[in-house]
Design a protein around this motif. Structure first.
Motif, mmCIF file in Angstrom:
data_model
loop_
_atom_site.group_PDB
_atom_site.id
_atom_site.type_symbol
_atom_site.label_atom_id
_atom_site.label_comp_id
_atom_site.label_asym_id
_atom_site.label_seq_id
_atom_site.Cartn_x
_atom_site.Cartn_y
_atom_site.Cartn_z
ATOM 1 N N MET A 1 -9.318 37.313 21.533
ATOM 2 C CA MET A 1 -8.064 36.890 20.908
ATOM 3 C C MET A 1 -7.489 38.016 20.051
ATOM 4 N N LYS A 2 -7.333 39.191 20.653
ATOM 5 C CA LYS A 2 -6.832 40.328 19.896
ATOM 6 C C LYS A 2 -5.309 40.372 19.876
ATOM 7 N N SER A 3 -4.643 39.847 20.914
ATOM 8 C CA SER A 3 -3.197 39.944 20.984
ATOM 9 C C SER A 3 -2.556 38.994 19.980
ATOM 10 N N PRO A 4 -1.424 39.415 19.358
ATOM 11 C CA PRO A 4 -0.793 38.589 18.321
ATOM 12 C C PRO A 4 -0.257 37.265 18.842
ATOM 13 N N ASN A 5 0.075 37.205 20.157
ATOM 14 C CA ASN A 5 0.641 35.952 20.658
ATOM 15 C C ASN A 5 -0.360 34.805 20.635
ATOM 16 N N LYS A 6 -1.663 35.092 20.497
ATOM 17 C CA LYS A 6 -2.655 34.035 20.391
ATOM 18 C C LYS A 6 -2.428 33.206 19.126
ATOM 19 N N LEU A 7 -1.901 33.832 18.081
ATOM 20 C CA LEU A 7 -1.641 33.090 16.847
ATOM 21 C C LEU A 7 -0.585 32.022 17.058
ATOM 22 N N LEU A 8 0.366 32.284 17.956
ATOM 23 C CA LEU A 8 1.390 31.288 18.265
ATOM 24 C C LEU A 8 0.761 30.053 18.895
ATOM 25 N N PHE A 9 -0.176 30.258 19.803
ATOM 26 C CA PHE A 9 -0.805 29.120 20.471
ATOM 27 C C PHE A 9 -1.749 28.377 19.533
ATOM 28 N N VAL A 10 -2.381 29.089 18.605
ATOM 29 C CA VAL A 10 -3.189 28.412 17.586
ATOM 30 C C VAL A 10 -2.294 27.543 16.705
ATOM 31 N N PHE A 11 -1.110 28.062 16.370
ATOM 32 C CA PHE A 11 -0.149 27.270 15.595
ATOM 33 C C PHE A 11 0.314 26.040 16.369
ATOM 34 N N LEU A 12 0.500 26.193 17.686
ATOM 35 C CA LEU A 12 0.889 25.051 18.512
ATOM 36 C C LEU A 12 -0.206 23.987 18.518
ATOM 37 N N LEU A 13 -1.474 24.415 18.568
ATOM 38 C CA LEU A 13 -2.575 23.459 18.516
ATOM 39 C C LEU A 13 -2.546 22.662 17.219
ATOM 40 N N ALA A 14 -2.391 23.361 16.102
ATOM 41 C CA ALA A 14 -2.411 22.693 14.799
ATOM 42 C C ALA A 14 -1.194 21.785 14.616
#
Length: 321
Positions: A1-14
């Motif tokens: 999970m090095k790419s910054p776009n992973k944070l967007l999907f983590v935010f979508l989960l939450a």
């Protein structure tokens, strides 16, 4: 999970989980479940190999089927109340509860460690909260599924040697206990859910550093503290008294409003799960007494604090009840 776009999907989960928890109608719950599914699928691709693509497809199809059944039955149930049971089937399919768990073990076997633990923990919150928003009659219809899940999780994990497979069938068994806690107090459901998540997080933190796959690798570690903490955590997940996992199940049995046959199924499933957890950790705990801790007193303090944190909830429960 090095790419910054992973944070967007983590935010979508939450955010999608919060949307399901705060929704007041079926359409909003369905939207939250769909966003939750779409936010998790990109997190599956850690190394971008063929097994992860296969896992994504195996996860997408039953989740999409569950969402379709859920929204269709929610619309049709306004005219035919008998079809509301399809909403329970849809949510249990999303949870991976037995007998709708056919997709769960194959997906877990193909995932990397981080998305696997997200599937074991966070992805259970939204469907459980959706089921908790049903009317009491529908909640009672989930009790046979709760007993079947607890029994199936106990039976399926007996002959497993892979740690991930053990955690998969343990998750199926705990899903049954979560479904049983729905008919009790809401605070007990939340306590059980988040205690289960915290126990799994502690297991994940150890497994991610050691890169363990089979249970025999537990004995190969040169750090006795890590072996002891992992053993106690696994036994707590199995519900061995007086650890915190036992307290979770004790609260469910005390406050759940269900038939005795369901409670009997839950207890038998828990005993089966505890059997293979004890067989997994028995040799480790026996060899633990031969290990030397004289090198560092800090290690002793860490082990003692962890052990007390596992026993403290039982003493608090006995104090209040």
């Amino acid at each position: 999970m090095k790419s910054p776009n992973k944070l967007l999907f983590v935010f979508l989960l939450a955010s999608s989980t919060c949307l399901v928890a705060s929704s007041s109608n079926w359409l909003t719950s369905w939207m939250g479940l769909e966003i939750n599914m779409l936010g998790y699928i990109p997190l599956i691709f850690m190394k971008e190999n063929s097994s992860e693509s296969e896992a994504a497809v195996k996860y997408l199809i039953p989740q999409s089927l569950g969402s379709t059944i859920f929204i269709s039955s929610a619309i049709i149930s306004s005219h035919f109340n008998n079809l509301q049971i399809l909403m329970i089937i849809a949510m249990c399919l999303k949870l991976g509860a037995a007998p709708f768990h056919f997709w769960f073990p194959p997906v877990m076997a193909s995932l990397q460690l981080t998305p696997a633990f997200i599937l074991l923990t966070w992805q259970k919150i939204a469907p459980i909260l959706a089921i908790n928003s049903f009317n009491p009659l529908l909640m009672k219809m989930t009790m046979p599924i709760a007993a079947i899940s607890a029994l199936w999780g106990g039976i399926g994990g007996i002959n497993q040697t892979d740690i991930r497979s053990l955690l998969t069938y343990s998750s199926i068994a705990h899903t049954g206990w979560m479904l049983a806690s729905i008919t009790s107090n809401y605070s007990i459901l939340i306590t059980y859910l988040f205690t289960y998540i915290l126990i799994n997080i502690s297991i994940y933190l150890i497994l991610s550093k050691e890169d363990m796959k089979y249970y025999k690798q537990l004995f190969s570690s040169k750090e006795p503290t890590k072996i002891f903490i992992l053993s106690i955590t696994i036994l707590s997940l199995g519900g061995l008294p007086p650890l915190v996992g036992f307290v979770m199940k004790l609260l469910v049995l005390m406050f759940t409003e269900t038939k005795m046959i369901v409670i009997f199924g839950l207890i038998v499933g828990a005993l089966m799960s505890l059997f293979y957890y004890l067989s997994l950790t028995f040799s480790t705990l026996l060899s633990f007494s031969k290990m030397s801790f004289s090198k560092s007193r800090m290690i002793q303090k860490q082990v003692m604090m962890f052990f007390l944190s596992q026993i403290l909830p039982l003493s608090m429960t006995l104090f209040f009840f």
